[in-house]
Design an enzyme around this catalytic site. Structure first.
Site, PDB file in Angstrom:
ATOM      1  CG  ASP A  44     -13.268  -0.055  17.819  1.00 39.86           C
ATOM      2  OD1 ASP A  44     -13.428  -1.278  17.991  1.00 39.86           O
ATOM      3  OD2 ASP A  44     -14.177   0.705  17.441  1.00 39.86           O
ATOM      4  N   GLY A  45     -11.029  -2.317  16.824  1.00 39.36           N
ATOM      5  CA  GLY A  45     -10.738  -2.990  15.549  1.00 39.36           C
ATOM      6  C   GLY A  45     -10.081  -4.354  15.691  1.00 39.36           C
ATOM      7  NE  ARG A  57     -15.401 -10.418  18.155  1.00 40.44           N
ATOM      8  CZ  ARG A  57     -15.471  -9.179  17.650  1.00 40.44           C
ATOM      9  NH1 ARG A  57     -15.694  -9.005  16.374  1.00 40.44           N
ATOM     10  NH2 ARG A  57     -15.342  -8.136  18.427  1.00 40.44           N
ATOM     11  CG  HIS A  61      -9.772  -9.313  21.789  1.00 40.06           C
ATOM     12  ND1 HIS A  61     -10.147  -8.015  21.535  1.00 40.06           N
ATOM     13  CD2 HIS A  61     -10.922 -10.040  21.705  1.00 40.06           C
ATOM     14  CE1 HIS A  61     -11.452  -7.949  21.330  1.00 40.06           C
ATOM     15  NE2 HIS A  61     -11.949  -9.173  21.413  1.00 40.06           N
ATOM     16  CD  GLU A  91     -21.706   0.311  27.355  1.00 35.19           C
ATOM     17  OE1 GLU A  91     -20.455   0.347  27.322  1.00 35.19           O
ATOM     18  OE2 GLU A  91     -22.381   1.102  28.050  1.00 35.19           O
ATOM     19  CG  ASN A  92     -16.605  -4.243  25.481  1.00 33.49           C
ATOM     20  OD1 ASN A  92     -15.543  -3.650  25.695  1.00 33.49           O
ATOM     21  ND2 ASN A  92     -17.321  -4.019  24.385  1.00 33.49           N
ATOM     22  NE  ARG A  95     -17.567  -6.678  22.227  1.00 33.39           N
ATOM     23  CZ  ARG A  95     -16.579  -6.197  21.516  1.00 33.39           C
ATOM     24  NH1 ARG A  95     -15.497  -6.928  21.304  1.00 33.39           N
ATOM     25  NH2 ARG A  95     -16.638  -5.002  21.002  1.00 33.39           N
ATOM     26  CD  GLU A 231      -8.001  19.887  20.362  1.00 34.56           C
ATOM     27  OE1 GLU A 231      -8.400  19.570  19.228  1.00 34.56           O
ATOM     28  OE2 GLU A 231      -8.325  20.946  20.929  1.00 34.56           O
TER      29      GLU A 231
HETATM   30  C1  FPP Z   1     -12.087  -3.588  20.725  1.00 39.15           C
HETATM   31  O1  FPP Z   1     -11.986  -4.371  19.586  1.00 39.15           O
HETATM   32  C2  FPP Z   1     -11.111  -3.896  21.751  1.00 39.15           C
HETATM   33  C3  FPP Z   1     -11.452  -4.336  22.993  1.00 39.15           C
HETATM   34  C4  FPP Z   1     -12.825  -4.729  23.376  1.00 39.15           C
HETATM   35  C5  FPP Z   1     -10.380  -4.359  24.010  1.00 39.15           C
HETATM   36  C6  FPP Z   1      -9.930  -5.742  24.343  1.00 39.15           C
HETATM   37  C7  FPP Z   1      -9.082  -5.668  25.547  1.00 39.15           C
HETATM   38  C8  FPP Z   1      -8.066  -6.475  25.787  1.00 39.15           C
HETATM   39  C9  FPP Z   1      -7.676  -7.504  24.807  1.00 39.15           C
HETATM   40  C10 FPP Z   1      -7.333  -6.412  27.083  1.00 39.15           C
HETATM   41  C11 FPP Z   1      -6.279  -5.382  27.138  1.00 39.15           C
HETATM   42  C12 FPP Z   1      -5.366  -5.686  28.274  1.00 39.15           C
HETATM   43  C13 FPP Z   1      -4.799  -4.793  29.128  1.00 39.15           C
HETATM   44  C14 FPP Z   1      -3.932  -5.283  30.193  1.00 39.15           C
HETATM   45  C15 FPP Z   1      -5.054  -3.349  29.081  1.00 39.15           C
HETATM   46  P1  FPP Z   1     -13.365  -4.924  19.015  1.00 39.15           P
HETATM   47  O2  FPP Z   1     -13.511  -6.312  19.517  1.00 39.15           O
HETATM   48  O3  FPP Z   1     -14.472  -4.007  19.365  1.00 39.15           O
HETATM   49  O4  FPP Z   1     -13.070  -4.899  17.474  1.00 39.15           O
HETATM   50  P2  FPP Z   1     -14.163  -4.789  16.313  1.00 39.15           P
HETATM   51  O5  FPP Z   1     -14.822  -3.459  16.488  1.00 39.15           O
HETATM   52  O6  FPP Z   1     -13.317  -4.887  15.097  1.00 39.15           O
HETATM   53  O7  FPP Z   1     -15.094  -5.945  16.479  1.00 39.15           O
END
Ligand code: FPP
Length: 264
Positions: A44-45, A57, A61, A91-92, A95, A231
């Site tokens: 996250d973040g 944003r 990622h 839920e994503n 976005r 944990e």
């Molecule tokens: C959350 O940050 C992170 C995600 C939604 C994950 C994004 C996933 C990828 C970029 C793909 C990963 C690829 C592989 C192959 C596993 P956020 O957007 O929620 O951050 P915020 O809370 O600061 O807005």
């Protein structure tokens, strides 16, 4: 936290200008007989990391994929058998389209570019989730990655993609009900170990440790059934800043926890 751990962490924080030495100190302090078998991570973040720098944003990622590599490398070296990452929640999907498309692009590219290396290292890849909304070409790539790596045994890398814990449990209940109706199983034979076989994670042991970055202290519909005795380690570090040092610190914190599994 024990005094020994406090001392190790204090000493290692003084070594922040010497990351290799810092990592070595933490690795040397680990109890090699108490390495978690399965570490799950809510990455996250990314968005906040980008915002702090005035970037879109999606840049967060993209930067976050470097943390994925760092974590896989250190987990591999520590002989951790399972790593599960929450890559996209159900839920994503809600976005903004531009961000979802950007995340899909990263996943598509990462699976494509990293397949050979993952396979050469003996890493088996699982991808779990509900793929109803996933574009056809990514489903094809997922099938190919799973097929190519299915006999690997050194480490397991599980990607929760379009995943939701409640949806997984609901789906499992539906499929179990179907098997009852078809006479494949009797109601009085249903036990936890039977139900477990209907989950996306049927081939994966429950996580021993959950790490969530960015200071949020919740599990957000991630592996709800599986984390009954996991944990939890929460860190304020934003995912793109998360490095080997932070990962090792979380493992050390795990090692001083007393796991009782409901016993005394
Ligand atoms: C959350 O940050 C992170 C995600 C939604 C994950 C994004 C996933 C990828 C970029 C793909 C990963 C690829 C592989 C192959 C596993 P956020 O957007 O929620 O951050 P915020 O809370 O600061 O807005």
């Amino acid at each position: 936290m024990t005094n020994k751990l406090k001392f190790t962490l204090k000493l290692s924080s003084l070594l922040s200008n010497f990351p290799k030495l810092q990592t070595k100190l933490l690795i040397d302090s680990l109890d090699k007989n108490n390495i978690p078998n399965h570490v799950a991570i809510v990455m996250d973040g990314n968005g906040r990391w980008a915002k702090k720098r005035g970037l879109p944003r999606i840049k967060g990622h993209i930067e976050g994929t470097k943390s994925i590599k760092r974590v896989l490398e250190i987990a591999y070296d520590l002989n951790i058998k399972y790593i599960t990452l929450f890559a996209l929640s159900q839920e994503n999907w809600d976005r903004p389209k531009q961000e979802v498309d950007g995340i899909l692009k990263i996943i598509r590219k990462s699976l494509h570019d990293e397949l050979n290396q993952l396979n050469e290292k003996g890493i088996k890849v699982f991808i779990i989730g509900n793929f109803e909304r996933v574009p056809e070409d990514i489903i094809k790539t997922i099938k190919n990655v799973q097929k190519t790596t299915k006999s690997n045994e050194k480490m397991n890398f599980c990607i929760a993609f379009s995943y939701g814990g409640r949806e997984e449990i609901t789906q499992a209940a539906k499929n179990l009900a179907k098997d009852v109706l078809e006479g494949k199983i009797k109601i009085h034979d249903i036990e936890e170990n039977i139900f477990r076989n209907y989950l996306y994670t049927k081939d994966i042991p429950d996580p021993d440790l959950l790490i969530r970055t960015s200071g949020e202290i919740r599990i957000s519909n991630f592996l709800l059934w599986q984390m009954a005795y996991t944990e939890f380690v929460f860190t304020p570090v934003l995912w793109p800043d998360f490095n080997k040092y932070h990962f090792l610190k979380a493992i050390l914190e795990y090692q001083v926890r007393e796991r009782r599994f409901g016993l005394v």
